[in-house]
Motif scaffolding. Structure first.
Motif, PDB file in Angstrom:
ATOM      1  N   SER A  11       0.848  -1.188   0.000  1.00  0.00           N
ATOM      2  CA  SER A  11       0.000   0.000   0.000  1.00  0.00           C
ATOM      3  C   SER A  11       0.884   1.238   0.000  1.00  0.00           C
ATOM      4  O   SER A  11       2.062   1.181   0.287  1.00  0.00           O
ATOM      5  CB  SER A  11      -0.929   0.001   1.214  1.00  0.00           C
ATOM      6  OG  SER A  11      -0.181  -0.029   2.404  1.00  0.00           O
ATOM      7  N   HIS A  14      -0.553   7.795  -1.029  1.00  0.00           N
ATOM      8  CA  HIS A  14      -0.334   8.610  -2.208  1.00  0.00           C
ATOM      9  C   HIS A  14      -0.408  10.093  -1.887  1.00  0.00           C
ATOM     10  O   HIS A  14       0.300  10.903  -2.487  1.00  0.00           O
ATOM     11  CB  HIS A  14      -1.364   8.247  -3.287  1.00  0.00           C
ATOM     12  CG  HIS A  14      -1.293   6.827  -3.727  1.00  0.00           C
ATOM     13  ND1 HIS A  14      -0.331   6.359  -4.592  1.00  0.00           N
ATOM     14  CD2 HIS A  14      -2.059   5.749  -3.411  1.00  0.00           C
ATOM     15  CE1 HIS A  14      -0.508   5.075  -4.810  1.00  0.00           C
ATOM     16  NE2 HIS A  14      -1.540   4.670  -4.104  1.00  0.00           N
ATOM     17  N   TYR A  15      -1.263  10.463  -0.950  1.00  0.00           N
ATOM     18  CA  TYR A  15      -1.435  11.891  -0.688  1.00  0.00           C
ATOM     19  C   TYR A  15      -0.220  12.506  -0.027  1.00  0.00           C
ATOM     20  O   TYR A  15       0.060  13.694  -0.202  1.00  0.00           O
ATOM     21  CB  TYR A  15      -2.707  12.138   0.135  1.00  0.00           C
ATOM     22  CG  TYR A  15      -2.662  11.804   1.602  1.00  0.00           C
ATOM     23  CD1 TYR A  15      -2.385  12.799   2.544  1.00  0.00           C
ATOM     24  CD2 TYR A  15      -2.946  10.531   2.061  1.00  0.00           C
ATOM     25  CE1 TYR A  15      -2.384  12.517   3.900  1.00  0.00           C
ATOM     26  CE2 TYR A  15      -2.956  10.236   3.404  1.00  0.00           C
ATOM     27  CZ  TYR A  15      -2.667  11.225   4.327  1.00  0.00           C
ATOM     28  OH  TYR A  15      -2.659  10.936   5.663  1.00  0.00           O
ATOM     29  N   THR A 299      -6.088  13.624  -3.365  1.00  0.00           N
ATOM     30  CA  THR A 299      -4.927  13.028  -4.067  1.00  0.00           C
ATOM     31  C   THR A 299      -4.532  11.662  -3.543  1.00  0.00           C
ATOM     32  O   THR A 299      -3.456  11.171  -3.896  1.00  0.00           O
ATOM     33  CB  THR A 299      -3.703  13.971  -3.984  1.00  0.00           C
ATOM     34  OG1 THR A 299      -3.251  14.055  -2.626  1.00  0.00           O
ATOM     35  CG2 THR A 299      -4.037  15.357  -4.498  1.00  0.00           C
ATOM     36  N   ASP A 300      -5.366  11.044  -2.725  1.00  0.00           N
ATOM     37  CA  ASP A 300      -4.997   9.742  -2.162  1.00  0.00           C
ATOM     38  C   ASP A 300      -5.347   8.610  -3.125  1.00  0.00           C
ATOM     39  O   ASP A 300      -6.162   7.731  -2.835  1.00  0.00           O
ATOM     40  CB  ASP A 300      -5.690   9.529  -0.819  1.00  0.00           C
ATOM     41  CG  ASP A 300      -5.031   8.411  -0.015  1.00  0.00           C
ATOM     42  OD1 ASP A 300      -3.877   8.071  -0.330  1.00  0.00           O
ATOM     43  OD2 ASP A 300      -5.665   7.892   0.920  1.00  0.00           O
ATOM     44  N   HIS A 301      -4.719   8.663  -4.294  1.00  0.00           N
ATOM     45  CA  HIS A 301      -4.916   7.651  -5.321  1.00  0.00           C
ATOM     46  C   HIS A 301      -3.698   7.676  -6.237  1.00  0.00           C
ATOM     47  O   HIS A 301      -2.972   8.676  -6.301  1.00  0.00           O
ATOM     48  CB  HIS A 301      -6.195   7.923  -6.121  1.00  0.00           C
ATOM     49  CG  HIS A 301      -6.253   9.310  -6.697  1.00  0.00           C
ATOM     50  ND1 HIS A 301      -5.568   9.694  -7.833  1.00  0.00           N
ATOM     51  CD2 HIS A 301      -6.899  10.429  -6.274  1.00  0.00           C
ATOM     52  CE1 HIS A 301      -5.792  10.960  -8.099  1.00  0.00           C
ATOM     53  NE2 HIS A 301      -6.589  11.445  -7.160  1.00  0.00           N
ATOM     54  N   SER A 303      -1.269   8.339  -9.165  1.00  0.00           N
ATOM     55  CA  SER A 303      -1.256   9.404 -10.164  1.00  0.00           C
ATOM     56  C   SER A 303       0.118   9.441 -10.815  1.00  0.00           C
ATOM     57  O   SER A 303       1.135   9.608 -10.136  1.00  0.00           O
ATOM     58  CB  SER A 303      -1.566  10.752  -9.509  1.00  0.00           C
ATOM     59  OG  SER A 303      -1.295  11.824 -10.391  1.00  0.00           O
TER      60      SER A 303
END
Length: 416
Positions: A11, A14-15, A299-301, A303
């Protein structure tokens, strides 16, 4: 409940990657504004934009404090997964190699340019400009935070066994008292500046002098609470989840901090100065929470854009400062207003420093190591063999290709 746990290897937060890169890149906005605000800086235009004072002050309030929170977070992340020696070696390489290289190349060129074309000095450069600039801390310029990180990493390595011991038991015992822990963290961090100011006063100015021209002890002391809170947030993922939210209480405390700063004003009384420091810290922490919440929400994905910026932003930051000074100096005699000059400087600094990274640094193992402290992904992929488990730079630095998830490429974060 925060879905991510420190035990997971597949995991990624991402953010935090996105936030770290944006915080670094906001340095371009900050420095591009400095020639046109009303404060002193290396290059000053004859015309000013007073509203830029608010922009500069706002960025100063939360940008680097939030960056040091993230740095502490990822330092603890690595302490879990590295031996103390490996942690210290990797972290020091990431900050000290670019610091030394940029300090004695780009920043020397910057000092020469400012002395000749901005200040008009014609005397011997080394004896009258370079050496005094080094010992006064002016030469380190925008790299000051790297010296702070080096100190923090050394301290982290020193107490790493204690951190691992606390980490192994803290999460389970703290599961039911997350809110009190968060309140205690912020309360302690809010009063920390007062304690730091007292220590600085007792030290009679000794802590305000640069050591080896690169690090000021008082600056290290002032930002230490942010780094320490980052370590604790890494230990307690559920507290991190609560921290990364905007609540009515956080808004109320932000307003309280703003009111306290207004009341304290520029008063020289000890009580008012203590109030001002505490109020400013409280407002800063609420701003940091808002930034965490904003990036966690949007932005927690995965990119590709933010992954690229995570790799690029460190090098971009290292190069932009000289570009800002050169372009702002070139525009001094151009008959246009600062409302146009500011975006021109920002655009030039952004485009040129990005081009340097994209066309040179990311493609070269040697340049990547010198200006990033690690081999960039593109260069690493180019020199790695399909069946190899390591990528070796031409500088003789080994980089693992399967780094644990959740760490990035900025100094103070995770990728080795």
């Amino acid at each position: 409940m925060e879905k991510w746990t420190m035990a997971s290897n597949d995991s990624r937060l991402h953010y935090l990657d996105a936030m770290r890169s944006v915080l670094m890149l906001l340095g371009l906005v900050l420095h591009s504004a400095r020639p046109y605000d009303t404060g002193g800086w290396r290059v000053k235009d004859v015309e000013h934009l007073p509203w830029l004072d608010g922009l500069v002050s706002s960025l100063h309030l939360f940008r680097m404090p939030a960056f040091f929170v993230i740095a502490g977070f990822f330092a603890m992340f690595l302490v879990r997964r590295r031996t103390t020696g490996v942690f210290l070696r990797e972290r020091m390489r990431r900050v000290l190699v670019p610091l030394v290289v940029v300090l004695f190349t780009i920043n020397v060129l910057q000092a020469w340019f400012v002395s000749r074309f901005v200040e008009g000095q014609q005397g011997p450069f080394v004896s009258e400009v370079l050496i005094p600039a080094f010992w006064s801390g002016n030469l380190v310029s925008h790299l000051w935070f790297l010296g702070c990180l080096a100190v923090y990493f050394a301290l982290t390595a020193l107490v790493a066994p204690l951190l691992r011991s606390v980490d192994s038991t803290l999460a389970a015992r703290a599961a039911r008292i997350q809110t009190p822990i968060l309140v205690a963290l912020i309360a302690a961090a809010a009063v920390a500046p007062v304690a730091a100011a007292v220590v600085g006063k007792l030290a009679s100015g000794a802590l305000h002098q640069y050591v080896l021209g690169v690090v000021k002890p008082m600056t290290v002391l002032n930002y230490l609470p942010f780094y320490a809170v980052g370590i604790v947030l890494c230990m307690l993922p559920d507290v991190l989840a609560r921290f990364s939210r905007v609540t009515l209480w956080s808004v109320a405390f932000a307003l309280l901090g703003a009111a306290g700063m207004y009341v304290a004003g520029d008063s020289e009384s000890l009580a008012m100065r203590a109030l001002g420091l505490t109020a400013q810290a409280l407002l800063a922490w609420m701003a940091i929470r808002a930034v965490f919440a904003l990036f966690r929400r949007y932005t927690d994905h995965p990119s590709r854009t933010f992954r690229y910026l995570s790799d690029a932003s460190y090098s971009i930051y290292l190069f932009h400062h000289l570009i800002v000074i050169v372009v702002a100096t070139a525009l001094l005699s151009v008959p246009i207003g600062p409302g146009l000059k500011f975006p021109i400087v920002l655009a030039c600094a952004s485009i040129l420093s990005l081009a340097i990274y994209h066309l040179l640094i990311r493609r070269s193992a040697v340049l990547g190591y010198l200006f990033n402290g690690a081999v960039p992904p593109a260069a690493r992929a180019a020199v790695s063999k399909p069946a190899a488990s390591h990528a070796v730079s031409t500088a003789g630095v080994v980089e693992t290709t399967a780094a644990p998830a959740g760490h990035g490429t900025m100094p103070g974060t995770g990728r080795a």
